[in-house]
Design a protein around this motif. Sequence first.
Motif, PDB file in Angstrom:
ATOM      1  N   MET A  32       3.083 -31.950   5.290  1.00  0.00           N
ATOM      2  CA  MET A  32       3.262 -32.423   6.207  1.00  0.00           C
ATOM      3  C   MET A  32       4.736 -32.222   6.850  1.00  0.00           C
ATOM      4  SD  MET A  32       0.557 -35.977   7.170  1.00  0.00           S
ATOM      5  CE  MET A  32       2.209 -36.868   7.204  1.00  0.00           C
ATOM      6  N   GLN A  33       6.161 -32.569   5.585  1.00  0.00           N
ATOM      7  CA  GLN A  33       7.612 -32.745   5.368  1.00  0.00           C
ATOM      8  C   GLN A  33       7.902 -31.043   5.095  1.00  0.00           C
ATOM      9  OE1 GLN A  33       9.224 -35.587   5.740  1.00  0.00           O
ATOM     10  NE2 GLN A  33       6.761 -36.609   6.206  1.00  0.00           N
ATOM     11  N   ASN A  34       6.470 -30.529   5.127  1.00  0.00           N
ATOM     12  CA  ASN A  34       6.777 -28.650   5.029  1.00  0.00           C
ATOM     13  C   ASN A  34       8.267 -28.310   3.993  1.00  0.00           C
ATOM     14  OD1 ASN A  34       6.703 -26.335   5.373  1.00  0.00           O
ATOM     15  ND2 ASN A  34       8.807 -26.097   7.006  1.00  0.00           N
ATOM     16  N   LEU A  35       7.592 -29.414   2.697  1.00  0.00           N
ATOM     17  CA  LEU A  35       8.760 -29.123   1.394  1.00  0.00           C
ATOM     18  C   LEU A  35       7.740 -27.871   0.908  1.00  0.00           C
ATOM     19  CD1 LEU A  35       8.355 -32.871   0.582  1.00  0.00           C
ATOM     20  CD2 LEU A  35      10.545 -32.321   1.430  1.00  0.00           C
ATOM     21  N   ASP A  36       9.591 -27.147  -0.207  1.00  0.00           N
ATOM     22  CA  ASP A  36       9.158 -26.604  -0.795  1.00  0.00           C
ATOM     23  C   ASP A  36       8.885 -26.924  -1.658  1.00  0.00           C
ATOM     24  OD1 ASP A  36       9.278 -23.835  -2.061  1.00  0.00           O
ATOM     25  OD2 ASP A  36      11.148 -23.762  -1.942  1.00  0.00           O
ATOM     26  N   ILE A  37       7.611 -27.076  -2.316  1.00  0.00           N
ATOM     27  CA  ILE A  37       6.978 -28.373  -3.484  1.00  0.00           C
ATOM     28  C   ILE A  37       5.759 -27.192  -3.823  1.00  0.00           C
ATOM     29  CG2 ILE A  37       6.263 -29.551  -4.928  1.00  0.00           C
ATOM     30  CD1 ILE A  37       8.470 -31.831  -3.099  1.00  0.00           C
ATOM     31  N   GLU A  38       6.341 -26.722  -5.002  1.00  0.00           N
ATOM     32  CA  GLU A  38       5.220 -25.787  -5.779  1.00  0.00           C
ATOM     33  C   GLU A  38       4.114 -26.522  -6.761  1.00  0.00           C
ATOM     34  OE1 GLU A  38       6.068 -22.020  -6.186  1.00  0.00           O
ATOM     35  OE2 GLU A  38       6.773 -21.892  -4.118  1.00  0.00           O
ATOM     36  N   ILE A  39       4.503 -27.143  -7.699  1.00  0.00           N
ATOM     37  CA  ILE A  39       3.902 -28.143  -8.634  1.00  0.00           C
ATOM     38  C   ILE A  39       3.958 -29.729  -8.630  1.00  0.00           C
ATOM     39  CG2 ILE A  39       4.220 -28.725 -11.502  1.00  0.00           C
ATOM     40  CD1 ILE A  39       6.628 -26.311 -11.562  1.00  0.00           C
ATOM     41  N   THR A  40       2.426 -29.838  -8.610  1.00  0.00           N
ATOM     42  CA  THR A  40       2.128 -31.016  -8.595  1.00  0.00           C
ATOM     43  C   THR A  40       0.514 -30.952  -9.246  1.00  0.00           C
ATOM     44  OG1 THR A  40       0.245 -30.744  -6.797  1.00  0.00           O
ATOM     45  CG2 THR A  40       2.221 -31.566  -5.979  1.00  0.00           C
ATOM     46  N   GLY A  41       0.513 -32.595 -10.253  1.00  0.00           N
ATOM     47  CA  GLY A  41      -0.285 -31.932 -11.054  1.00  0.00           C
ATOM     48  C   GLY A  41      -1.469 -33.866 -11.389  1.00  0.00           C
ATOM     49  N   VAL A  42      -1.802 -34.218 -12.312  1.00  0.00           N
ATOM     50  CA  VAL A  42      -2.834 -35.287 -12.866  1.00  0.00           C
ATOM     51  C   VAL A  42      -2.832 -34.596 -14.786  1.00  0.00           C
ATOM     52  CG1 VAL A  42      -4.936 -36.514 -13.452  1.00  0.00           C
ATOM     53  CG2 VAL A  42      -3.992 -35.787 -10.457  1.00  0.00           C
ATOM     54  N   GLU A  43      -2.067 -35.856 -15.340  1.00  0.00           N
ATOM     55  CA  GLU A  43      -2.788 -35.766 -16.424  1.00  0.00           C
ATOM     56  C   GLU A  43      -2.969 -36.855 -17.204  1.00  0.00           C
ATOM     57  OE1 GLU A  43       1.506 -35.406 -18.505  1.00  0.00           O
ATOM     58  OE2 GLU A  43       1.728 -33.524 -17.342  1.00  0.00           O
ATOM     59  N   THR A  44      -3.820 -36.854 -18.528  1.00  0.00           N
ATOM     60  CA  THR A  44      -4.943 -38.026 -18.897  1.00  0.00           C
ATOM     61  C   THR A  44      -3.889 -38.654 -19.895  1.00  0.00           C
ATOM     62  OG1 THR A  44      -6.527 -37.495 -18.159  1.00  0.00           O
ATOM     63  CG2 THR A  44      -6.903 -39.234 -19.786  1.00  0.00           C
ATOM     64  N   LEU A  45      -3.562 -39.041 -20.125  1.00  0.00           N
ATOM     65  CA  LEU A  45      -2.718 -40.107 -20.617  1.00  0.00           C
ATOM     66  C   LEU A  45      -3.810 -40.623 -22.326  1.00  0.00           C
ATOM     67  CD1 LEU A  45       0.873 -40.955 -19.693  1.00  0.00           C
ATOM     68  CD2 LEU A  45       0.214 -39.218 -20.552  1.00  0.00           C
ATOM     69  N   SER A  46      -4.476 -41.142 -21.931  1.00  0.00           N
ATOM     70  CA  SER A  46      -5.555 -41.730 -23.465  1.00  0.00           C
ATOM     71  C   SER A  46      -6.508 -42.064 -21.404  1.00  0.00           C
ATOM     72  CB  SER A  46      -5.102 -43.293 -23.519  1.00  0.00           C
ATOM     73  OG  SER A  46      -4.987 -44.491 -22.526  1.00  0.00           O
ATOM     74  N   ASP A  47      -7.545 -43.105 -22.272  1.00  0.00           N
ATOM     75  CA  ASP A  47      -8.804 -43.030 -21.315  1.00  0.00           C
ATOM     76  C   ASP A  47      -8.765 -44.387 -20.650  1.00  0.00           C
ATOM     77  OD1 ASP A  47     -10.383 -42.152 -23.261  1.00  0.00           O
ATOM     78  OD2 ASP A  47     -11.173 -43.578 -24.274  1.00  0.00           O
ATOM     79  N   MET A  48      -7.125 -44.948 -21.020  1.00  0.00           N
ATOM     80  CA  MET A  48      -7.191 -45.848 -19.516  1.00  0.00           C
ATOM     81  C   MET A  48      -5.905 -45.460 -19.031  1.00  0.00           C
ATOM     82  SD  MET A  48     -10.074 -47.613 -19.832  1.00  0.00           S
ATOM     83  CE  MET A  48      -9.161 -50.062 -19.437  1.00  0.00           C
ATOM     84  N   HIS A  49      -5.498 -44.517 -19.180  1.00  0.00           N
ATOM     85  CA  HIS A  49      -3.888 -44.724 -18.454  1.00  0.00           C
ATOM     86  C   HIS A  49      -3.539 -42.427 -18.280  1.00  0.00           C
ATOM     87  CE1 HIS A  49       0.993 -44.201 -18.752  1.00  0.00           C
ATOM     88  NE2 HIS A  49       0.690 -44.127 -17.820  1.00  0.00           N
ATOM     89  N   SER A  50      -3.734 -42.175 -17.172  1.00  0.00           N
ATOM     90  CA  SER A  50      -3.463 -41.205 -16.239  1.00  0.00           C
ATOM     91  C   SER A  50      -1.977 -41.276 -15.390  1.00  0.00           C
ATOM     92  CB  SER A  50      -4.606 -40.578 -15.240  1.00  0.00           C
ATOM     93  OG  SER A  50      -5.457 -40.677 -16.168  1.00  0.00           O
ATOM     94  N   ILE A  51      -1.653 -39.933 -15.171  1.00  0.00           N
ATOM     95  CA  ILE A  51      -0.596 -40.035 -13.951  1.00  0.00           C
ATOM     96  C   ILE A  51      -0.649 -38.718 -13.357  1.00  0.00           C
ATOM     97  CG2 ILE A  51       1.079 -40.856 -15.596  1.00  0.00           C
ATOM     98  CD1 ILE A  51       1.809 -37.832 -16.249  1.00  0.00           C
ATOM     99  N   ALA A  52      -0.439 -38.850 -11.985  1.00  0.00           N
ATOM    100  CA  ALA A  52      -0.179 -37.987 -11.142  1.00  0.00           C
ATOM    101  C   ALA A  52       1.644 -37.946 -11.215  1.00  0.00           C
ATOM    102  CB  ALA A  52      -0.792 -38.770  -9.231  1.00  0.00           C
ATOM    103  N   PHE A  53       1.676 -36.554 -10.787  1.00  0.00           N
ATOM    104  CA  PHE A  53       3.313 -36.091 -10.845  1.00  0.00           C
ATOM    105  C   PHE A  53       3.065 -34.938  -9.491  1.00  0.00           C
ATOM    106  CE2 PHE A  53       1.380 -33.239 -14.044  1.00  0.00           C
ATOM    107  CZ  PHE A  53       1.993 -32.329 -13.407  1.00  0.00           C
ATOM    108  N   LEU A  54       5.094 -34.703  -9.343  1.00  0.00           N
ATOM    109  CA  LEU A  54       5.386 -33.693  -8.723  1.00  0.00           C
ATOM    110  C   LEU A  54       6.613 -33.356  -8.775  1.00  0.00           C
ATOM    111  CD1 LEU A  54       7.750 -34.923  -6.932  1.00  0.00           C
ATOM    112  CD2 LEU A  54       5.623 -35.385  -5.256  1.00  0.00           C
ATOM    113  N   VAL A  55       6.966 -31.731  -9.428  1.00  0.00           N
ATOM    114  CA  VAL A  55       7.715 -31.575  -9.514  1.00  0.00           C
ATOM    115  C   VAL A  55       8.905 -31.116  -8.438  1.00  0.00           C
ATOM    116  CG1 VAL A  55       9.270 -30.300 -11.481  1.00  0.00           C
ATOM    117  CG2 VAL A  55       7.470 -31.099 -11.705  1.00  0.00           C
ATOM    118  N   MET A  56      10.436 -31.169  -8.818  1.00  0.00           N
ATOM    119  CA  MET A  56      11.098 -30.756  -7.472  1.00  0.00           C
ATOM    120  C   MET A  56      12.704 -30.650  -7.908  1.00  0.00           C
ATOM    121  SD  MET A  56      12.043 -34.493  -6.116  1.00  0.00           S
ATOM    122  CE  MET A  56      10.786 -34.875  -7.041  1.00  0.00           C
TER     123      MET A  56
END
Length: 79
Positions: A32-56
């Motif tokens: 929607m913002q027409n940003l030049d961002i190509e890297i996003t993702g999800v990582e599981t750090l433990s059974d009870m902790h996950s993250i979503a992220f983007l790289v810019m």
Amino acid sequence: MRKLKLIWDFRGPAALKTAQHHEIHLKEYIRMQNLDIEITGVETLSDMHSIAFLVMDESQMKPIRDALKPHRGQVYQNQ
């Protein structure tokens, strides 16, 4: 140019599903913002902790941080 990783933490039994859903919204925002961002993702750090992220590029960080309010950030290390 230095790259930064903005991170949203999710905890509890539904952490992974919540992080995956949050990534959908991050991709929508990027489109929607027409940003030049190509890297996003999800990582599981433990059974009870996950993250979503983007790289810019560091130069893009302030307006994105202010709009999306990540929980934390770090310098991105290309793995």
